[in-house]
Design a protein around this motif. Structure first.
Motif, PDB file in Angstrom:
ATOM      1  N   LEU A  85       0.860  -1.219   0.163  1.00  0.00           N
ATOM      2  CA  LEU A  85       0.071   0.032   0.106  1.00  0.00           C
ATOM      3  C   LEU A  85       0.958   1.241   0.017  1.00  0.00           C
ATOM      4  CD1 LEU A  85      -2.900  -1.027   2.433  1.00  0.00           C
ATOM      5  CD2 LEU A  85      -3.213  -0.596  -0.203  1.00  0.00           C
ATOM      6  N   ASN A  86       1.930   1.138   0.673  1.00  0.00           N
ATOM      7  CA  ASN A  86       2.856   2.494   0.841  1.00  0.00           C
ATOM      8  C   ASN A  86       3.309   2.819  -0.683  1.00  0.00           C
ATOM      9  OD1 ASN A  86       4.779   0.482   0.664  1.00  0.00           O
ATOM     10  ND2 ASN A  86       5.928   1.047   2.024  1.00  0.00           N
ATOM     11  N   GLU A  87       3.246   1.947  -1.726  1.00  0.00           N
ATOM     12  CA  GLU A  87       3.561   2.243  -3.023  1.00  0.00           C
ATOM     13  C   GLU A  87       2.598   3.049  -3.956  1.00  0.00           C
ATOM     14  OE1 GLU A  87       4.356  -1.711  -4.490  1.00  0.00           O
ATOM     15  OE2 GLU A  87       6.238  -1.769  -3.883  1.00  0.00           O
ATOM     16  N   TYR A  88       1.582   3.467  -3.380  1.00  0.00           N
ATOM     17  CA  TYR A  88       0.262   4.180  -3.616  1.00  0.00           C
ATOM     18  C   TYR A  88       0.393   5.686  -3.064  1.00  0.00           C
ATOM     19  CZ  TYR A  88      -1.596   0.309  -6.540  1.00  0.00           C
ATOM     20  OH  TYR A  88      -1.678  -0.589  -7.155  1.00  0.00           O
ATOM     21  N   LYS A  89       0.213   6.601  -3.733  1.00  0.00           N
ATOM     22  CA  LYS A  89      -0.030   7.961  -3.104  1.00  0.00           C
ATOM     23  C   LYS A  89      -1.183   8.582  -3.630  1.00  0.00           C
ATOM     24  CE  LYS A  89       4.379   8.469  -2.025  1.00  0.00           C
ATOM     25  NZ  LYS A  89       5.054   8.215  -0.602  1.00  0.00           N
ATOM     26  N   GLN A  90      -1.846   9.238  -3.011  1.00  0.00           N
ATOM     27  CA  GLN A  90      -3.035  10.104  -3.403  1.00  0.00           C
ATOM     28  C   GLN A  90      -2.609  10.859  -4.389  1.00  0.00           C
ATOM     29  OE1 GLN A  90      -5.322  11.849  -0.353  1.00  0.00           O
ATOM     30  NE2 GLN A  90      -6.310   9.983   0.272  1.00  0.00           N
TER      31      GLN A  90
ATOM     32  N   LEU B  88      -1.113   5.394 -20.018  1.00  0.00           N
ATOM     33  CA  LEU B  88      -1.274   5.219 -18.306  1.00  0.00           C
ATOM     34  C   LEU B  88      -2.198   4.400 -17.931  1.00  0.00           C
ATOM     35  CD1 LEU B  88       0.376   6.395 -16.038  1.00  0.00           C
ATOM     36  CD2 LEU B  88      -1.209   8.476 -15.903  1.00  0.00           C
ATOM     37  N   ASN B  89      -3.256   4.290 -18.615  1.00  0.00           N
ATOM     38  CA  ASN B  89      -4.308   3.331 -18.170  1.00  0.00           C
ATOM     39  C   ASN B  89      -3.746   1.818 -18.202  1.00  0.00           C
ATOM     40  OD1 ASN B  89      -7.061   3.711 -17.281  1.00  0.00           O
ATOM     41  ND2 ASN B  89      -7.860   3.159 -19.214  1.00  0.00           N
ATOM     42  N   ASP B  90      -3.057   1.433 -19.305  1.00  0.00           N
ATOM     43  CA  ASP B  90      -2.726   0.249 -19.386  1.00  0.00           C
ATOM     44  C   ASP B  90      -1.315  -0.102 -18.626  1.00  0.00           C
ATOM     45  OD1 ASP B  90      -4.508  -0.344 -21.524  1.00  0.00           O
ATOM     46  OD2 ASP B  90      -3.060   0.394 -22.946  1.00  0.00           O
ATOM     47  N   SER B  91      -0.789   0.962 -17.902  1.00  0.00           N
ATOM     48  CA  SER B  91       0.521   0.807 -17.202  1.00  0.00           C
ATOM     49  C   SER B  91       0.070  -0.014 -15.572  1.00  0.00           C
ATOM     50  CB  SER B  91       1.377   1.975 -16.924  1.00  0.00           C
ATOM     51  OG  SER B  91       0.337   2.920 -16.058  1.00  0.00           O
ATOM     52  N   GLY B  92      -1.049   0.350 -15.290  1.00  0.00           N
ATOM     53  CA  GLY B  92      -1.562  -0.140 -14.008  1.00  0.00           C
ATOM     54  C   GLY B  92      -0.835   0.688 -12.906  1.00  0.00           C
ATOM     55  N   ALA B  93      -0.590   1.996 -13.222  1.00  0.00           N
ATOM     56  CA  ALA B  93      -0.083   3.138 -12.134  1.00  0.00           C
ATOM     57  C   ALA B  93      -1.410   3.784 -11.578  1.00  0.00           C
ATOM     58  CB  ALA B  93       0.641   3.955 -12.984  1.00  0.00           C
ATOM     59  N   LEU B  94      -2.445   3.733 -12.030  1.00  0.00           N
ATOM     60  CA  LEU B  94      -3.536   4.392 -11.621  1.00  0.00           C
ATOM     61  C   LEU B  94      -4.665   3.642 -11.057  1.00  0.00           C
ATOM     62  CD1 LEU B  94      -4.427   6.977 -14.312  1.00  0.00           C
ATOM     63  CD2 LEU B  94      -3.008   7.366 -12.332  1.00  0.00           C
ATOM     64  N   MET B  95      -5.330   4.154  -9.870  1.00  0.00           N
ATOM     65  CA  MET B  95      -6.471   3.157  -9.267  1.00  0.00           C
ATOM     66  C   MET B  95      -7.471   4.468  -8.833  1.00  0.00           C
ATOM     67  SD  MET B  95      -6.453   0.658  -5.801  1.00  0.00           S
ATOM     68  CE  MET B  95      -4.659   0.424  -6.364  1.00  0.00           C
ATOM     69  N   LYS B  96      -8.436   4.291  -9.081  1.00  0.00           N
ATOM     70  CA  LYS B  96      -9.614   5.271  -8.637  1.00  0.00           C
ATOM     71  C   LYS B  96     -10.635   4.573  -7.651  1.00  0.00           C
ATOM     72  CE  LYS B  96     -12.734   9.023  -9.999  1.00  0.00           C
ATOM     73  NZ  LYS B  96     -13.326   9.543 -11.121  1.00  0.00           N
ATOM     74  N   ILE B  97     -10.678   4.868  -6.353  1.00  0.00           N
ATOM     75  CA  ILE B  97     -11.463   4.372  -5.334  1.00  0.00           C
ATOM     76  C   ILE B  97     -12.284   5.447  -4.675  1.00  0.00           C
ATOM     77  CG2 ILE B  97     -11.535   2.990  -3.251  1.00  0.00           C
ATOM     78  CD1 ILE B  97      -8.954   1.560  -4.287  1.00  0.00           C
ATOM     79  N   SER B  98     -13.357   5.306  -4.526  1.00  0.00           N
ATOM     80  CA  SER B  98     -14.485   6.271  -4.099  1.00  0.00           C
ATOM     81  C   SER B  98     -14.059   7.752  -4.385  1.00  0.00           C
ATOM     82  CB  SER B  98     -14.130   6.205  -2.207  1.00  0.00           C
ATOM     83  OG  SER B  98     -14.537   4.980  -1.743  1.00  0.00           O
TER      84      SER B  98
ATOM     85  N   LYS C  50     -11.593   8.976  -5.685  1.00  0.00           N
ATOM     86  CA  LYS C  50     -10.007   9.595  -5.255  1.00  0.00           C
ATOM     87  C   LYS C  50      -9.271   8.791  -6.220  1.00  0.00           C
ATOM     88  CE  LYS C  50     -10.297  11.394  -1.041  1.00  0.00           C
ATOM     89  NZ  LYS C  50      -9.166  12.295  -0.456  1.00  0.00           N
ATOM     90  N   TRP C  51      -8.148   9.446  -6.993  1.00  0.00           N
ATOM     91  CA  TRP C  51      -6.998   8.902  -7.742  1.00  0.00           C
ATOM     92  C   TRP C  51      -5.884   8.527  -6.641  1.00  0.00           C
ATOM     93  CZ3 TRP C  51      -7.710   6.928 -12.375  1.00  0.00           C
ATOM     94  CH2 TRP C  51      -8.614   7.293 -12.957  1.00  0.00           C
ATOM     95  N   TYR C  52      -5.469   7.464  -7.104  1.00  0.00           N
ATOM     96  CA  TYR C  52      -4.172   7.044  -6.444  1.00  0.00           C
ATOM     97  C   TYR C  52      -3.222   6.497  -7.422  1.00  0.00           C
ATOM     98  CZ  TYR C  52      -6.944   6.521  -2.237  1.00  0.00           C
ATOM     99  OH  TYR C  52      -7.840   7.050  -1.143  1.00  0.00           O
ATOM    100  N   ILE C  53      -1.747   7.030  -7.105  1.00  0.00           N
ATOM    101  CA  ILE C  53      -0.841   6.672  -8.276  1.00  0.00           C
ATOM    102  C   ILE C  53       0.168   5.910  -7.605  1.00  0.00           C
ATOM    103  CG2 ILE C  53       0.990   7.693  -9.532  1.00  0.00           C
ATOM    104  CD1 ILE C  53      -0.862  10.261  -9.582  1.00  0.00           C
ATOM    105  N   HIS C  54       0.346   4.581  -8.339  1.00  0.00           N
ATOM    106  CA  HIS C  54       1.366   3.642  -7.924  1.00  0.00           C
ATOM    107  C   HIS C  54       2.770   4.446  -8.510  1.00  0.00           C
ATOM    108  CE1 HIS C  54       3.957   0.124  -8.029  1.00  0.00           C
ATOM    109  NE2 HIS C  54       3.062  -0.554  -7.131  1.00  0.00           N
ATOM    110  N   THR C  55       3.576   4.617  -7.377  1.00  0.00           N
ATOM    111  CA  THR C  55       4.810   5.538  -7.947  1.00  0.00           C
ATOM    112  C   THR C  55       5.866   4.798  -8.737  1.00  0.00           C
ATOM    113  OG1 THR C  55       5.828   4.730  -5.644  1.00  0.00           O
ATOM    114  CG2 THR C  55       4.841   6.995  -5.849  1.00  0.00           C
ATOM    115  N   ASP C  56       6.065   3.252  -8.542  1.00  0.00           N
ATOM    116  CA  ASP C  56       7.008   2.687  -9.262  1.00  0.00           C
ATOM    117  C   ASP C  56       6.406   2.495 -10.983  1.00  0.00           C
ATOM    118  OD1 ASP C  56       8.858   2.592  -7.392  1.00  0.00           O
ATOM    119  OD2 ASP C  56       8.251   0.609  -6.737  1.00  0.00           O
ATOM    120  N   LYS C  57       4.950   2.160 -10.953  1.00  0.00           N
ATOM    121  CA  LYS C  57       4.675   1.980 -12.266  1.00  0.00           C
ATOM    122  C   LYS C  57       4.477   3.319 -13.080  1.00  0.00           C
ATOM    123  CE  LYS C  57       2.245  -2.288 -11.123  1.00  0.00           C
ATOM    124  NZ  LYS C  57       0.923  -2.883 -11.002  1.00  0.00           N
ATOM    125  N   PHE C  58       4.353   4.458 -12.285  1.00  0.00           N
ATOM    126  CA  PHE C  58       4.149   5.700 -13.005  1.00  0.00           C
ATOM    127  C   PHE C  58       5.532   5.849 -13.651  1.00  0.00           C
ATOM    128  CE2 PHE C  58       4.287  10.340 -13.489  1.00  0.00           C
ATOM    129  CZ  PHE C  58       3.255  10.486 -14.078  1.00  0.00           C
TER     130      PHE C  58
END
Length: 66
Positions: free
Chosen positions: A3-8, A37-47, A49-57
């Motif tokens: 989880l710490n690999e994701y940032k708001q 960016l969609n295919d990279s797996g770097a983004l997640m939208k929950i409730s 809010k956008w979260y960015i996976h730093t390594d994948k980004f």
């Protein structure tokens, strides 16, 4: 994956404001389906809010050097 690999989105932008403006990060997300960016797996939208996976980004961003 940890989880710490994701940032708001806002925290990611603050930590990387020397590289990306808020408008740039917003544009990356808006254009995610066409810029890969969609295919990279770097983004997640929950409730709504956008979260960015730093390594994948980072991998996605690095792949756009020309």
């Amino acid at each position: 994956m940890l989880l710490n690999e994701y940032k708001q989105k806002e925290h990611f932008q603050k930590e990387h404001e020397f590289l990306f403006s808020k408008n740039q990060v917003d544009w990356f997300i808006r254009q995610r389906s066409t810029n890969g960016l969609n295919d990279s797996g770097a983004l997640m939208k929950i409730s709504n809010k956008w979260y960015i996976h730093t390594d994948k980004f980072t991998q996605w961003f690095s792949s756009h050097n020309s």
